[in-house]
Write a protein that holds these residues in place. Structure first.
Motif, mmCIF file in Angstrom:
data_model
loop_
_atom_site.group_PDB
_atom_site.id
_atom_site.type_symbol
_atom_site.label_atom_id
_atom_site.label_comp_id
_atom_site.label_asym_id
_atom_site.label_seq_id
_atom_site.Cartn_x
_atom_site.Cartn_y
_atom_site.Cartn_z
ATOM 1 N N GLU A 182 30.189 81.407 -37.659
ATOM 2 C CA GLU A 182 30.485 80.864 -36.319
ATOM 3 C C GLU A 182 30.116 79.381 -36.161
ATOM 4 O O GLU A 182 29.989 78.901 -35.028
ATOM 5 N N ILE A 183 29.981 78.652 -37.256
ATOM 6 C CA ILE A 183 29.487 77.283 -37.164
ATOM 7 C C ILE A 183 30.340 76.406 -36.252
ATOM 8 O O ILE A 183 29.815 75.602 -35.479
ATOM 9 N N PHE A 184 31.670 76.566 -36.309
ATOM 10 C CA PHE A 184 32.559 75.778 -35.455
ATOM 11 C C PHE A 184 33.380 76.681 -34.525
ATOM 12 O O PHE A 184 34.467 76.309 -34.086
ATOM 13 N N ASP A 185 32.852 77.831 -34.244
ATOM 14 C CA ASP A 185 33.515 78.783 -33.358
ATOM 15 C C ASP A 185 33.913 78.101 -32.045
ATOM 16 O O ASP A 185 33.082 77.512 -31.365
ATOM 17 N N GLN A 186 35.206 78.150 -31.715
ATOM 18 C CA GLN A 186 35.746 77.636 -30.453
ATOM 19 C C GLN A 186 35.577 76.116 -30.292
ATOM 20 O O GLN A 186 35.472 75.617 -29.168
ATOM 21 N N CYS A 187 35.567 75.409 -31.411
ATOM 22 C CA CYS A 187 35.639 73.941 -31.354
ATOM 23 C C CYS A 187 37.121 73.584 -31.237
ATOM 24 O O CYS A 187 37.805 73.336 -32.241
ATOM 25 N N THR A 188 37.611 73.577 -30.042
ATOM 26 C CA THR A 188 39.047 73.583 -29.789
ATOM 27 C C THR A 188 39.749 72.259 -30.079
ATOM 28 O O THR A 188 40.983 72.206 -30.050
ATOM 29 N N GLU A 189 38.998 71.190 -30.362
ATOM 30 C CA GLU A 189 39.615 69.908 -30.719
ATOM 31 C C GLU A 189 39.490 69.597 -32.213
ATOM 32 O O GLU A 189 39.999 68.577 -32.680
ATOM 33 N N LEU A 190 38.823 70.474 -32.973
ATOM 34 C CA LEU A 190 38.622 70.247 -34.398
ATOM 35 C C LEU A 190 39.964 70.268 -35.124
ATOM 36 O O LEU A 190 40.723 71.234 -35.031
ATOM 37 N N ARG A 191 40.237 69.189 -35.883
ATOM 38 C CA ARG A 191 41.523 69.059 -36.565
ATOM 39 C C ARG A 191 41.408 69.088 -38.090
ATOM 40 O O ARG A 191 42.280 69.624 -38.770
ATOM 41 N N THR A 192 40.346 68.522 -38.638
ATOM 42 C CA THR A 192 40.206 68.401 -40.094
ATOM 43 C C THR A 192 38.813 68.809 -40.531
ATOM 44 O O THR A 192 37.825 68.412 -39.905
ATOM 45 N N VAL A 193 38.743 69.593 -41.607
ATOM 46 C CA VAL A 193 37.466 70.024 -42.179
ATOM 47 C C VAL A 193 37.504 69.788 -43.686
ATOM 48 O O VAL A 193 38.499 70.114 -44.355
ATOM 49 N N ARG A 194 36.418 69.213 -44.220
ATOM 50 C CA ARG A 194 36.275 69.046 -45.657
ATOM 51 C C ARG A 194 35.030 69.797 -46.118
ATOM 52 O O ARG A 194 33.948 69.586 -45.586
ATOM 53 N N LEU A 195 35.218 70.659 -47.105
ATOM 54 C CA LEU A 195 34.122 71.463 -47.626
ATOM 55 C C LEU A 195 33.814 71.035 -49.054
ATOM 56 O O LEU A 195 34.719 70.845 -49.865
ATOM 57 N N SER A 196 32.523 70.919 -49.376
ATOM 58 C CA SER A 196 32.138 70.512 -50.728
ATOM 59 C C SER A 196 32.379 71.657 -51.710
ATOM 60 O O SER A 196 32.618 72.806 -51.318
ATOM 61 N N ASP A 197 32.275 71.331 -52.988
ATOM 62 C CA ASP A 197 32.578 72.314 -54.032
ATOM 63 C C ASP A 197 31.494 73.362 -54.239
ATOM 64 O O ASP A 197 31.640 74.227 -55.101
ATOM 65 N N THR A 198 30.421 73.327 -53.476
ATOM 66 C CA THR A 198 29.358 74.325 -53.662
ATOM 67 C C THR A 198 29.621 75.609 -52.894
ATOM 68 O O THR A 198 29.012 76.637 -53.187
ATOM 69 N N TYR A 199 30.516 75.569 -51.921
ATOM 70 C CA TYR A 199 30.658 76.717 -51.027
ATOM 71 C C TYR A 199 31.407 77.856 -51.694
ATOM 72 O O TYR A 199 32.537 77.698 -52.152
ATOM 73 N N ARG A 200 30.767 79.029 -51.719
ATOM 74 C CA ARG A 200 31.361 80.221 -52.305
ATOM 75 C C ARG A 200 31.876 81.184 -51.242
ATOM 76 O O ARG A 200 32.619 82.115 -51.555
ATOM 77 N N ARG A 201 31.481 80.950 -49.987
ATOM 78 C CA ARG A 201 31.879 81.866 -48.916
ATOM 79 C C ARG A 201 32.081 81.091 -47.617
ATOM 80 O O ARG A 201 31.243 80.264 -47.250
ATOM 81 N N VAL A 202 33.192 81.360 -46.944
ATOM 82 C CA VAL A 202 33.409 80.856 -45.591
ATOM 83 C C VAL A 202 32.988 81.963 -44.639
ATOM 84 O O VAL A 202 33.534 83.073 -44.677
ATOM 85 N N GLY A 203 32.003 81.705 -43.790
ATOM 86 C CA GLY A 203 31.351 82.741 -43.006
ATOM 87 C C GLY A 203 32.175 83.332 -41.885
ATOM 88 O O GLY A 203 33.247 82.827 -41.508
ATOM 89 N N TYR A 204 31.631 84.407 -41.334
ATOM 90 C CA TYR A 204 32.274 85.139 -40.241
ATOM 91 C C TYR A 204 32.594 84.213 -39.064
ATOM 92 O O TYR A 204 31.726 83.488 -38.569
ATOM 93 N N ALA A 205 33.853 84.225 -38.635
ATOM 94 C CA ALA A 205 34.309 83.484 -37.457
ATOM 95 C C ALA A 205 33.934 82.002 -37.514
ATOM 96 O O ALA A 205 33.766 81.351 -36.485
ATOM 97 N N ALA A 206 33.820 81.470 -38.727
ATOM 98 C CA ALA A 206 33.379 80.083 -38.886
ATOM 99 C C ALA A 206 34.248 79.102 -38.124
ATOM 100 O O ALA A 206 33.758 78.112 -37.564
ATOM 101 N N PHE A 207 35.563 79.387 -38.079
ATOM 102 C CA PHE A 207 36.493 78.484 -37.395
ATOM 103 C C PHE A 207 37.315 79.233 -36.348
ATOM 104 O O PHE A 207 38.435 78.841 -36.032
#
Length: 266
Positions: free
Chosen positions: A46-71
């Protein structure tokens, strides 16, 4: 409170950050850009849950999992640059991202959780990786723009309603490793006219293809034993149906409302 951080527009989390809790930026409606560095191996729930203006996300190469309701409900999100190390897309991760049109997953992704891309109305192109094993319930339901889907034989599980009501879906290539097609998997896919019945499937669930767009042919493998109720009902024109000798059960109204030109019994 994150409920009040409407003036925060850009987020860049440095590599020095080693831990973040869930919902850190929830409802920060001013954020338009976010970059997450090498702080851990999971994009928090839920890190960016309901961030209604978010347009672009960049994730580093370490991430193995995108969490529940993250976006969840980031309804202006159009661009996600994924980690090449990502293996799991958690449930509801991108649910209701209504502006997301193209998704290119990491080649290492093995699991797409339930509701992960539910109601992404503009999603018209997704490339499923060769090592994908699991697609959860409703994972791509209500994606009105998705036109085709192709999975390799690595997929062992395809959940209920996975592509339900994807009204633009015309073709689907299913994994021959599937031992069943779950209830409502393609129900309401009114444009779907090309699909293969997996070679190892023994069960076609209730309403699995209900209301699809008509098929040139439905050829069941010699392993199919059960066809659920309303499984192919209201599919319009069907060129021919081939029933194998292995069939032991055909549910109520399985082909109701169809115009079948030829029926072959094994």
């Amino acid at each position: 409170s994150s409920d009040l951080c409407t003036k925060l527009t850009n987020i860049s989390i440095p590599a020095s950050v080693k831990s973040m809790g869930k919902a850190v930026f929830m409802r920060c409606t001013g954020i338009t850009y976010a970059q997450l560095q090498n702080y851990g191996d999971e994009v928090p729930n839920e890190i960016f849950d309901q961030c209604t203006e978010l347009r672009t996300v960049r994730l580093s190469d370490t991430y193995r999992r995108v969490g529940y309701a993250a976006f969840y409900n980031c309804n202006k999100l159009t661009n996600v640059e994924y980690s090449d190390s990502c293996r799991i897309i958690a449930p509801a991760a991108f649910m209701s991202c209504t502006s997301l049109s193209v998704v290119k997953l990491s080649p290492l992704v093995e699991e797409i959780g339930h509701d992960a891309f539910l109601a992404c109305g503009k999603l018209n192109n997704i490339i499923l990786p060769d090592g994908l094993r699991y697609i959860g319930d409703r994972a791509f339901k209500d994606n009105k723009s998705l036109e085709s889907i192709a999975m390799t034989d690595s997929v062992k599980y395809l959940g209920e309603e996975a592509f339900r009501n994807d009204v633009s879906l015309k073709s689907a290539v299913l994994s021959d490793s599937l031992n069943s097609i779950a209830d409502y998997t393609f129900a309401g896919c009114s444009s779907l006219s090309e699909v293969n019945i997996p070679y190892n499937a023994t069960t076609i669930g209730d309403y699995a293809f209900n209301g699809c767009g008509g098929f040139g042919a439905i050829d069941f493998s010699e392993k199919v034993e059960s066809i659920g109720e309303y499984a192919f009902a209201d599919c319009g024109q069907i060129g021919h149906v081939t029933m194998p000798k292995t069939i032991v059960s055909i549910g109520d109204f399985a082909f109701a409302g169809d115009s079948i030109n030829k029926l072959f019994a094994g």
